[in-house]
Scaffold this motif. Structure first.
Motif, PDB file in Angstrom:
ATOM      1  N   ASP B  72     -37.734  43.780 -37.889  1.00 41.12           N
ATOM      2  CA  ASP B  72     -38.828  43.262 -37.945  1.00 41.12           C
ATOM      3  C   ASP B  72     -38.571  41.878 -36.885  1.00 41.12           C
ATOM      4  O   ASP B  72     -37.768  41.069 -37.276  1.00 41.12           O
ATOM      5  CB  ASP B  72     -39.571  42.557 -39.302  1.00 41.12           C
ATOM      6  CG  ASP B  72     -40.098  43.679 -39.957  1.00 41.12           C
ATOM      7  OD1 ASP B  72     -40.467  44.826 -39.384  1.00 41.12           O
ATOM      8  OD2 ASP B  72     -40.229  43.627 -41.413  1.00 41.12           O
ATOM      9  N   GLN B  76     -44.673  37.830 -31.790  1.00 39.12           N
ATOM     10  CA  GLN B  76     -45.718  38.796 -31.206  1.00 39.12           C
ATOM     11  C   GLN B  76     -45.315  39.180 -30.097  1.00 39.12           C
ATOM     12  O   GLN B  76     -45.277  40.293 -29.778  1.00 39.12           O
ATOM     13  CB  GLN B  76     -47.090  38.338 -31.283  1.00 39.12           C
ATOM     14  CG  GLN B  76     -48.233  39.294 -30.982  1.00 39.12           C
ATOM     15  CD  GLN B  76     -49.599  38.771 -30.486  1.00 39.12           C
ATOM     16  OE1 GLN B  76     -49.438  37.701 -29.776  1.00 39.12           O
ATOM     17  NE2 GLN B  76     -50.624  39.638 -30.553  1.00 39.12           N
ATOM     18  N   LEU B  77     -44.865  38.313 -29.250  1.00 34.38           N
ATOM     19  CA  LEU B  77     -44.650  38.573 -27.690  1.00 34.38           C
ATOM     20  C   LEU B  77     -43.412  39.199 -27.558  1.00 34.38           C
ATOM     21  O   LEU B  77     -42.121  38.534 -28.121  1.00 34.38           O
ATOM     22  CB  LEU B  77     -44.748  37.547 -26.953  1.00 34.38           C
ATOM     23  CG  LEU B  77     -44.596  37.634 -25.409  1.00 34.38           C
ATOM     24  CD1 LEU B  77     -45.334  38.926 -24.672  1.00 34.38           C
ATOM     25  CD2 LEU B  77     -44.918  36.528 -24.473  1.00 34.38           C
ATOM     26  N   VAL B  78     -42.987  40.394 -27.121  1.00 42.14           N
ATOM     27  CA  VAL B  78     -41.754  41.174 -27.025  1.00 42.14           C
ATOM     28  C   VAL B  78     -41.516  41.487 -25.658  1.00 42.14           C
ATOM     29  O   VAL B  78     -42.251  42.218 -24.874  1.00 42.14           O
ATOM     30  CB  VAL B  78     -41.592  42.316 -27.825  1.00 42.14           C
ATOM     31  CG1 VAL B  78     -40.287  42.904 -27.617  1.00 42.14           C
ATOM     32  CG2 VAL B  78     -41.558  41.694 -29.369  1.00 42.14           C
ATOM     33  N   GLU B  91     -40.567  51.006 -28.333  1.00 44.38           N
ATOM     34  CA  GLU B  91     -41.690  50.023 -27.825  1.00 44.38           C
ATOM     35  C   GLU B  91     -42.826  50.568 -28.590  1.00 44.38           C
ATOM     36  O   GLU B  91     -43.866  49.576 -28.677  1.00 44.38           O
ATOM     37  CB  GLU B  91     -41.800  50.111 -26.130  1.00 44.38           C
ATOM     38  CG  GLU B  91     -40.640  49.591 -25.553  1.00 44.38           C
ATOM     39  CD  GLU B  91     -40.672  49.685 -24.028  1.00 44.38           C
ATOM     40  OE1 GLU B  91     -40.020  49.265 -23.254  1.00 44.38           O
ATOM     41  OE2 GLU B  91     -41.607  50.213 -23.544  1.00 44.38           O
ATOM     42  N   LEU B  94     -43.446  49.111 -31.849  1.00 42.51           N
ATOM     43  CA  LEU B  94     -43.663  47.905 -31.801  1.00 42.51           C
ATOM     44  C   LEU B  94     -45.080  47.418 -31.582  1.00 42.51           C
ATOM     45  O   LEU B  94     -45.851  46.547 -32.174  1.00 42.51           O
ATOM     46  CB  LEU B  94     -42.738  46.826 -31.080  1.00 42.51           C
ATOM     47  CG  LEU B  94     -41.291  46.815 -31.498  1.00 42.51           C
ATOM     48  CD1 LEU B  94     -40.572  46.292 -30.134  1.00 42.51           C
ATOM     49  CD2 LEU B  94     -41.335  45.766 -32.790  1.00 42.51           C
ATOM     50  N   HIS B  99     -47.069  44.251 -31.806  1.00 36.10           N
ATOM     51  CA  HIS B  99     -46.651  43.253 -30.820  1.00 36.10           C
ATOM     52  C   HIS B  99     -47.161  43.590 -29.487  1.00 36.10           C
ATOM     53  O   HIS B  99     -47.576  44.660 -29.110  1.00 36.10           O
ATOM     54  CB  HIS B  99     -45.239  43.681 -30.793  1.00 36.10           C
ATOM     55  CG  HIS B  99     -44.596  43.255 -32.077  1.00 36.10           C
ATOM     56  ND1 HIS B  99     -44.012  41.830 -32.341  1.00 36.10           N
ATOM     57  CD2 HIS B  99     -44.106  43.829 -33.288  1.00 36.10           C
ATOM     58  CE1 HIS B  99     -43.270  42.010 -33.427  1.00 36.10           C
ATOM     59  NE2 HIS B  99     -43.433  42.977 -33.982  1.00 36.10           N
ATOM     60  N   VAL B 101     -45.978  44.095 -26.022  1.00 33.09           N
ATOM     61  CA  VAL B 101     -44.487  44.582 -25.246  1.00 33.09           C
ATOM     62  C   VAL B 101     -44.723  44.623 -23.844  1.00 33.09           C
ATOM     63  O   VAL B 101     -45.457  45.116 -23.339  1.00 33.09           O
ATOM     64  CB  VAL B 101     -43.982  45.983 -25.858  1.00 33.09           C
ATOM     65  CG1 VAL B 101     -42.826  46.181 -25.306  1.00 33.09           C
ATOM     66  CG2 VAL B 101     -44.029  46.073 -27.317  1.00 33.09           C
ATOM     67  N   GLY B 140     -51.299  46.146 -31.213  1.00 32.17           N
ATOM     68  CA  GLY B 140     -50.465  45.446 -30.103  1.00 32.17           C
ATOM     69  C   GLY B 140     -50.756  46.338 -28.837  1.00 32.17           C
ATOM     70  O   GLY B 140     -51.892  46.978 -28.690  1.00 32.17           O
TER      71      GLY B 140
END
Lengths: 348, 348, 348, 348
Positions: B72, B76-78, B91, B94, B99, B101, B140
């Motif tokens: 985890d 939020q931003l990946v 991806e 997420l 998230h 991505v 996301g």
């Protein structure tokens, strides 16, 4: 058999050295005279030549005394590695005096009565020699070979033009350092770098192939009519010019058909078994990542053109890559093969 | 202003390192989490990362504990620097979990509901995000940036397409070693050599620019209709992809007109003054031998595209060369600029 | 004369390929079997070997089926190019089973009953073979050649030790990329760079020369007593290890005396005219800037050690530089020359 | 604060360019005049300078008109990047005319009344200035900085000499291409190669450190008494000279003790917070494979000396490697730091 004496003009430069290297032990030709700049004249070759090749300087030439550009040369056949800023009048004077000048210089290549020849491509263009002699009143002649980057492209185009016709070619080169002569490209400019410009090169690539692939009619070459556009780049490679070609054919052909045609191609040097001729003028590699300059430049002792990645082009018809050793097939070896052809055909 | 926490996926690889380097001291984003392979997970970043960049590893991340791919993430931003053999499902998981991505991986680039974005080129494609969420039931999103070689070509095409229209483009690339990741290309293969093949690269260059230059209509991208053909080559250069472009325009234009259009081009990142945006997205150099990878890759802190040698093409209309830093503008910097745009527009 | 069948262990690696290249057309030995990793076993050599050398893969081996490490080998004489992490037990098993293993691996080099041999330096150390057989109960034997960097230093020291005595040697190496095997050094690490460290190398250079230059007394080697200190560096060169040596002699000597002694040096391989032996084991160049890796590594078909810059050392007595081709004289060619010597002396 | 006007002699060469690059935005000094060869004089700098550095030519100097060597200079402080074949009389004339010449040229370095200074090493040697003035009747002065390869060695020796004493040093250098100036080393000589010779370099390394580490007594420098022997090599690296040092100390010391002493070393520039001074003059890296030229040359904005691999030497006491940026710390940056010190101490 007695060998034929030859002279090398501009013998201390990078291409001059390559002539001397390739002529060592040559079955027909023997270097008996060398010329150099005023600064070198009168000294022994080994004293004035900063030899840069990876094989040793041939012992037979090391002790020759370098002559200056105006010297009388004790050889009818002359190979010219002169830089283009001086080659013009020197070569003309020698041809007027009865010498056969096989020249790598660009000066006379595009003159209408001067043969620009790759023996596999246009051996018949040597028939410009009598035209040249008549027109200029010379007893000798100037015969030229093309620019080092024109070579792989023209070699590939010969069988394609003959079989399928060619309308357009886009060429992007990645050219070796030796093409700039010596000292040539400063190392500080090219380590971890590409230089996307070579002065005067692109225009040559847009006219030389057309002349070589043109037809000799009534004492004149009618150039082939396809159009060419070129981008030339210098890359950190010692020897071997790689060209990416996209070609539009007149008659459609598959990659397999193109491959077959290139593989089957043979020219007059192969038929005549000229000493410097490679067994196959074009070698097609099947691996996805060949030819590569370092690994393929020495194919056919540097005289073969190696082709790979023959595949469809979504804009034109065919894309492929081709490689030639630029100071052997693209320079000194080219002049020597021209001389071998001239010898075989009785021009010498 | 409080910074936004971000995670970097695949943080130990070459592109992962570039993300970490570029995010050091970033005014908006702060790296709070890193993921790596199973082998790395649970250890400190400085213990498992063979840092290959020329600036020191940022102290702030050196002691972060590397998480595994299933962890985890406290952000939020990946940013995803995952290799394409694993990026796909990670991806997606997420994005499903909420998230955002911003991915450099190629896996989802060409999916119809995934934005493939260069902020100067097609910022409006972010409006695929609600489509993607609706269609996939995600809270996301996945937003991608293009292949490192598509970047300079697409950047140049945007203003040309808008001003003159574009029919065809032939592209020949000379790509840097870093584009192959780390360890990437063995040195024994590339010293004194060019490798004229990059697996999977040419097909990308024939579809990605068309998607980015396409129009968003009714929740779908209608790709631009020009045709492309590409030759891709690897050269011994550390960073900076150089492309030779020959472009056929719909409406004729002189080199001077093309130059003016490229010089005047500005995009939304410039208007919004995004932190990573270069002042000028395209810099046109007048020197005959520029851009060069080593000397121009860092223009605009690696985010500018440098163009030169704008000249007529005897086959098409215009020839030019363009250069982008492949691991900054062509990879990590591209994802970061996408995230900055999303932040400015309220997607984060 | 019938040729002697040989097997090559670890045939797909960089040194394995070099064995195969050097054995092509060998007058005594013929490659009849190859081994590779589990992954390769059972497949044809050309299918599993990523051939990286610049000459083509010999046709005769391309279709051999790769055997695994445990296979029975149809050849008494075995060349080992195995990496040191696996060579130990495999080589022992083969020697126990009656094979003569000429090994380039470091595993057994320093064992007291294993000959570590350069034929020009210490051919008599082969008399450890009966000691080894007696002690280990083997019918075969393991004979090793030194580390690629020990080679040029030891070759130079042999005549100096015999003539003047040697007290101390400081060695700084600049080693080629091929010494790291394939894929070896990532290009991203070495373009525009030097790596001043080679794992495990320096300790070898401080003991291997002493063993080779030691004396065989009562079934034991008494190592030579001079002291050595080494700095090892990796440089962006494809082939050819260059070493800077500063040497303290027991008996003073001028550079001219040292030059004369090195030039006159000949060994047993020269006397026996072994097929792979260079005409002169040591070539002394007079130019101020030679030897250079690229220009001198192929001297004596890669089997000569080229020495230059013999001059006084203000700390010790003599400074000079020496160069050997690291994968020919320093690896595969070394093993082959050992086997040729063993054949000439009736050990095979 | 008003800035101090400065002139740069030999401004179009490689070191001249580095001066101009480093002086851009300098807090004390402002370039107001440039000199060049006769061929350049009278033209704008941007017209005659082939700018080879990777950052853009500073706008402020681009339009300066290049002066010839004999011009009156509108600045007391003069930085000399003149080549040694012309520097001698020009620098003397300027010093006689009242200029302070901070020179990178080798011409006057070893003259007894000319300070050869590294500010961290021997700032007190500036007290030779009045001696020089008195002896020569000059109102100005010549102050020199050492050869680019002497720099890292001398920097390391200062704290070692002070703490442990130094008896002998063996130095082997791997020097960057930029050290040869521009155009410098031809690329055809150095790709895939090392050149084991740099004309005139080794003798400098055997005397310059001794002068700098010597003591000023009664208007004379008594050189330090340790002995040095050097091997100098050119490697294909753009910037950054790497030296392998083996050092014999007077008083034994462990690697840890040496490390501690080098790490703690600070000099006058650090104390005075001179603008160009690095925070730490010596940075010790713990990784086994550092320093590396490409990755460490820019440490301390090119002004730090980076040291690594501190370990016992079986011949002497300590071995280590040290790296300095040769055109920053080893040339232009060195002169600038000397001028900053002279400014801080009131010599300007």
């Amino acid at each position: 058999m007695a060998t034929i004496p030859v002279a090398v003009l501009g013998a201390t430069g990078a291409v001059g050295q390559r002539f001397i290297q390739l002529l060592e032990g040559h079955p027909l030709f023997e270097v008996v005279a060398l010329t150099g700049s005023e600064r070198s004249a009168g000294k022994k070759y080994r004293e004035v030549c900063r030899w840069v090749l990876d094989t040793p300087m041939p012992a037979a030439v090391a002790d020759l005394t370098v002559l200056d550009a105006d010297a009388d040369l004790p050889a009818q056949l002359v190979f010219s590695a002169l830089p283009s800023n001086v080659a013009g009048p020197i070569e003309q004077r020698l041809a007027a005096a009865g010498h056969i000048v096989c020249s790598n210089a660009s000066n006379h290549r595009m003159e209408p009565d001067v043969p620009l020849v790759i023996p596999e491509v246009n051996p018949d263009h040597l028939h410009l020699i009598p035209v040249q002699r008549r027109r200029r009143g010379w007893s000798g002649a100037i015969v030229t070979n093309p620019n080092c980057t024109s070579t792989p492209a023209t070699m590939v185009l010969r069988p394609l033009l003959d079989t399928f016709g060619v309308r357009r070619m886009l060429l992007v080169s990645m050219q070796a350092l030796s093409g700039a002569g010596y000292p040539g490209v400063p190392s500080y400019d090219i380590v971890d770098n590409v230089i996307p410009f070579i002065g005067g090169e692109e225009p040559k690539l847009e006219i030389e192939p057309q002349k070589m692939l043109g037809q000799l009619r009534d004492d004149t070459i009618v150039p082939a009519s396809f159009a060419t556009s070129a981008h030339c780049n210098r890359v950190p490679v010692l020897e071997g010019h790689l060209v990416c070609l996209s070609i539009e054919l007149e008659q459609k052909a598959t990659p397999d058909e193109v491959t077959a045609v290139l593989r089957q191609f043979r020219g007059l040097p192969q038929e005549l078994r000229l000493p410097t001729a490679p067994e196959q003028p074009i070698i097609v590699r099947d691996e996805p990542d060949r030819p590569q300059p370092r690994r393929d430049r020495d194919a056919g002792r540097g005289m073969a053109t190696v082709v790979g990645r023959i595949r469809p082009c979504s804009l034109f018809d065919i894309k492929l890559i081709a490689l030639s050793h630029n100071t052997i097939r693209g320079a000194a070896g080219a002049s020597i093969l021209n001389a071998e052809l001239m010898h075989a055909q009785g021009w010498l």
